[in-house]
Scaffold this active site. Structure first.
Site, PDB file in Angstrom:
ATOM      1  N   TRP A  23       0.539  -1.022   0.522  1.00 48.49           N
ATOM      2  CA  TRP A  23      -0.106   0.156   0.026  1.00 48.49           C
ATOM      3  C   TRP A  23       1.397   1.273  -0.161  1.00 48.49           C
ATOM      4  CZ3 TRP A  23      -3.304   2.147  -2.068  1.00 48.49           C
ATOM      5  CH2 TRP A  23      -5.049   3.301  -1.469  1.00 48.49           C
ATOM      6  N   ARG A  44      14.013  -1.952   6.185  1.00 52.23           N
ATOM      7  CA  ARG A  44      14.970  -2.762   5.123  1.00 52.23           C
ATOM      8  C   ARG A  44      15.324  -1.538   4.190  1.00 52.23           C
ATOM      9  NH1 ARG A  44      10.793  -6.661   5.466  1.00 52.23           N
ATOM     10  NH2 ARG A  44      11.372  -8.002   7.355  1.00 52.23           N
ATOM     11  N   LYS A 174     -14.292  -3.355   9.419  1.00 49.41           N
ATOM     12  CA  LYS A 174     -14.965  -4.070   8.346  1.00 49.41           C
ATOM     13  C   LYS A 174     -13.909  -5.939   7.565  1.00 49.41           C
ATOM     14  CE  LYS A 174     -11.222  -3.028   5.284  1.00 49.41           C
ATOM     15  NZ  LYS A 174     -10.038  -4.312   4.490  1.00 49.41           N
TER      16      LYS A 174
HETATM   17  N1  NAD Z   1      -2.932  -3.120   0.524  1.00 53.57           N
HETATM   18  C1  NAD Z   1      -4.226  -2.900  -0.002  1.00 53.57           C
HETATM   19  O1  NAD Z   1      -4.545  -2.835  -0.511  1.00 53.57           O
HETATM   20  C2  NAD Z   1      -4.590  -1.921   1.164  1.00 53.57           C
HETATM   21  C3  NAD Z   1      -5.049  -0.609   1.416  1.00 53.57           C
HETATM   22  C4  NAD Z   1      -5.571   0.132   2.006  1.00 53.57           C
HETATM   23  C5  NAD Z   1      -5.348  -0.275   3.429  1.00 53.57           C
HETATM   24  N2  NAD Z   1      -3.670  -0.806   3.286  1.00 53.57           N
HETATM   25  C6  NAD Z   1      -3.681  -1.131   5.197  1.00 53.57           C
HETATM   26  O2  NAD Z   1      -2.360  -0.793   4.863  1.00 53.57           O
HETATM   27  C7  NAD Z   1      -1.895  -1.102   6.076  1.00 53.57           C
HETATM   28  C8  NAD Z   1       0.159  -1.453   4.824  1.00 53.57           C
HETATM   29  O3  NAD Z   1      -0.982  -2.206   4.073  1.00 53.57           O
HETATM   30  P1  NAD Z   1       0.607  -3.126   3.349  1.00 53.57           P
HETATM   31  O4  NAD Z   1      -0.764  -4.218   2.351  1.00 53.57           O
HETATM   32  O5  NAD Z   1       1.288  -1.968   2.967  1.00 53.57           O
HETATM   33  O6  NAD Z   1       1.147  -4.156   4.098  1.00 53.57           O
HETATM   34  P2  NAD Z   1       1.842  -5.212   3.790  1.00 53.57           P
HETATM   35  O7  NAD Z   1       2.547  -6.314   4.266  1.00 53.57           O
HETATM   36  O8  NAD Z   1       2.774  -5.115   2.467  1.00 53.57           O
HETATM   37  O9  NAD Z   1       2.925  -4.257   4.681  1.00 53.57           O
HETATM   38  C9  NAD Z   1       3.418  -3.962   5.489  1.00 53.57           C
HETATM   39  C10 NAD Z   1       4.366  -2.767   5.916  1.00 53.57           C
HETATM   40  O10 NAD Z   1       4.634  -2.498   7.878  1.00 53.57           O
HETATM   41  C11 NAD Z   1       5.910  -2.139   7.950  1.00 53.57           C
HETATM   42  N3  NAD Z   1       6.247  -3.319   9.019  1.00 53.57           N
HETATM   43  C12 NAD Z   1       6.077  -4.547   9.589  1.00 53.57           C
HETATM   44  N4  NAD Z   1       6.332  -3.736  11.635  1.00 53.57           N
HETATM   45  C13 NAD Z   1       7.406  -2.966  11.072  1.00 53.57           C
HETATM   46  C14 NAD Z   1       7.968  -2.360  11.625  1.00 53.57           C
HETATM   47  N5  NAD Z   1       8.288  -2.931  13.458  1.00 53.57           N
HETATM   48  N6  NAD Z   1       8.858  -1.701  11.654  1.00 53.57           N
HETATM   49  C15 NAD Z   1       9.278  -0.861  10.495  1.00 53.57           C
HETATM   50  N7  NAD Z   1       7.908  -1.398   9.389  1.00 53.57           N
HETATM   51  C16 NAD Z   1       6.856  -2.217   9.847  1.00 53.57           C
HETATM   52  C17 NAD Z   1       6.625  -4.013   6.842  1.00 53.57           C
HETATM   53  O11 NAD Z   1       8.274  -3.579   6.574  1.00 53.57           O
HETATM   54  C18 NAD Z   1       6.556  -3.147   5.122  1.00 53.57           C
HETATM   55  O12 NAD Z   1       6.467  -2.067   4.808  1.00 53.57           O
HETATM   56  C19 NAD Z   1      -1.780  -2.374   6.138  1.00 53.57           C
HETATM   57  O13 NAD Z   1      -3.300  -1.951   7.847  1.00 53.57           O
HETATM   58  C20 NAD Z   1      -3.022  -2.473   5.618  1.00 53.57           C
HETATM   59  O14 NAD Z   1      -4.364  -2.962   6.574  1.00 53.57           O
HETATM   60  C21 NAD Z   1      -3.865  -1.878   2.742  1.00 53.57           C
HETATM   61  O1  G3P Z   2      -5.993  -7.147   1.749  1.00 51.32           O
HETATM   62  P1  G3P Z   2      -6.893  -6.681   3.065  1.00 51.32           P
HETATM   63  O2  G3P Z   2      -8.136  -7.522   3.298  1.00 51.32           O
HETATM   64  O3  G3P Z   2      -5.926  -6.001   3.363  1.00 51.32           O
HETATM   65  O4  G3P Z   2      -7.856  -5.202   2.021  1.00 51.32           O
HETATM   66  C1  G3P Z   2      -7.068  -4.613   1.486  1.00 51.32           C
HETATM   67  C2  G3P Z   2      -7.978  -2.988   1.669  1.00 51.32           C
HETATM   68  O5  G3P Z   2      -7.804  -2.630   3.037  1.00 51.32           O
HETATM   69  C3  G3P Z   2      -8.754  -2.450   1.162  1.00 51.32           C
HETATM   70  O6  G3P Z   2      -9.525  -1.585   0.672  1.00 51.32           O
END
Ligand code: NAD
Ligand code: G3P
Length: 317
Positions: A23, A44, A174
């Protein structure tokens, strides 16, 4: 703060993104598309945090929930750019303080405006160039508008909202229902069952939200109903994938080992259910998800338990 807020939408901004997960990378791409200069800090990576944060008009925290406190402590030690607006996109609840990420950021940086960004935003679709809409919410309307202008484009339509807690809770809660929805589809229970599950699940989200002081109407917006529909109906959702595979009998630890990225709904359930029980807030669907995640029941047993609860009127939260 005042001078940063006076930027026009076409002025390139310095934007720092904390977290290089999927994200964070997607938001970086959306910001670069708008012509902004983006620096991503990741634990990293090689870019030092102070260089990433220096001079940023907007600082986005895009780490998973377990990373929020560690990066927040680093940010306190490093210091934020004085005028930066903090944007948090993490969807989770802190296990010890049992509050949302925006509250942690606001407590750590009371002088800064905090904006929550959430909506139906599956990153893989956005990365394919497909259009999406989202919400930016803050108690400071100028800060929300500033972030809206910075990220709005022909592929990302950004709405403002003045209920950050409701927006954040919608996006967070959600995920628990996405696990339930995945299990529903994993058992092949059909469209009626899924519609019933999501509608009653939304009532549970609103019940929690009202208790915490959010506005009920926020949960019918993009970050509530919108994100619920996206996540509960897409095999791209990691939370949905967890529920689907649990219904097929795969153990949770193996599912999480094989999963690409974070399924926040697992930890959110562990924080939410005891909290709701303490406050006597009925959340039967989320409670069944909790038992399922703990391996205490099967998905099919959860369906039975939900269908045979005491009958009640539909109205009211
Ligand atoms: N992927 C999506 O489509 C999406 C959309 C909206 C919101 N989100 C939300 O955004 C957040 C991140 O999601 P994502 O999909 O990128 O997850 P991901 O697992 O791909 O990435 C998580 C990130 O957090 C970092 N992280 C975790 N622990 C850490 C620590 N102790 N110190 C420093 N960095 C740390 C990881 O290195 C990584 O860069 C989540 O809460 C998710 O629910 C994701
Ligand atoms: O892959 P999920 O289940 O973390 O969903 C990603 C986002 O929250 C969608 O908005």
């Amino acid at each position: 703060m005042t001078s940063a807020l006076s930027n026009t939408s076409d002025t390139p901004l310095e934007i720092a993104i904390i977290g290089g997960g999927v994200w964070g990378q997607t938001l970086a791409e959306l910001a670069r598309d708008r012509g902004h200069n983006v620096r991503i800090w990741s634990r990293r990576g090689t870019l030092p945090l102070d260089r990433a944060l220096a001079g940023a008009a907007i600082t986005v925290s895009a780490v998973s929930m377990k990373g929020v406190k560690p990066v927040l402590e680093r940010a306190i030690a490093t210091g934020l750019a004085p005028e930066t607006i903090l944007v948090t996109v993490t969807k989770g609840l802190d296990p010890s303080d049992r509050i949302t990420p925006s509250r942690l950021w606001q407590a750590a940086f009371p002088e800064h405006s905090v904006v929550v960004l959430a909506g139906p935003n599956l990153s893989k679709e956005i990365n394919r160039g497909l259009p999406a809409a989202t919400t930016v919410a803050s108690t400071n309307p100028q800060a929300a508008q500033f972030v809206q202008q910075a990220f709005s484009s022909n592929r990302f339509r950004v709405y403002t909202n003045d209920d950050p807690l409701g927006v954040e809770l919608g996006g967070t809660l959600k995920n628990v229902l996405a696990i339930a929805a995945g299990a529903c589809d994993g058992l092949d229970l059909g469209t009626n069952a899924k519609a019933g599950l999501l509608t009653r699940g939304l009532a549970e989200i609103i019940r929690i939200g009202i208790h915490w002081g959010a506005k009920p109407e926020t949960f019918y917006g993009l970050s509530g109903l919108g994100d619920l529909l996206a996540t509960c109906n897409s095999t791209l959702s990691r939370n949905y994938q967890v529920g689907y595979q649990l219904a097929q009998g795969k153990p949770l630890d193996k599912i999480l080992r094989d999963l690409e990225g974070t399924a926040e709904g697992v930890n959110t359930t562990q924080v939410l259910v005891p909290l709701a029980n303490e406050h006597h807030i009925p959340i039967p669907i989320c409670s069944q998800v909790d038992l399922l995640l703990q391996g205490k029941i099967t998905a099919r047993q959860a369906v039975g338990a939900l269908m045979l609860r005491d009958v009640k009127p539909e109205s009211g939260f």
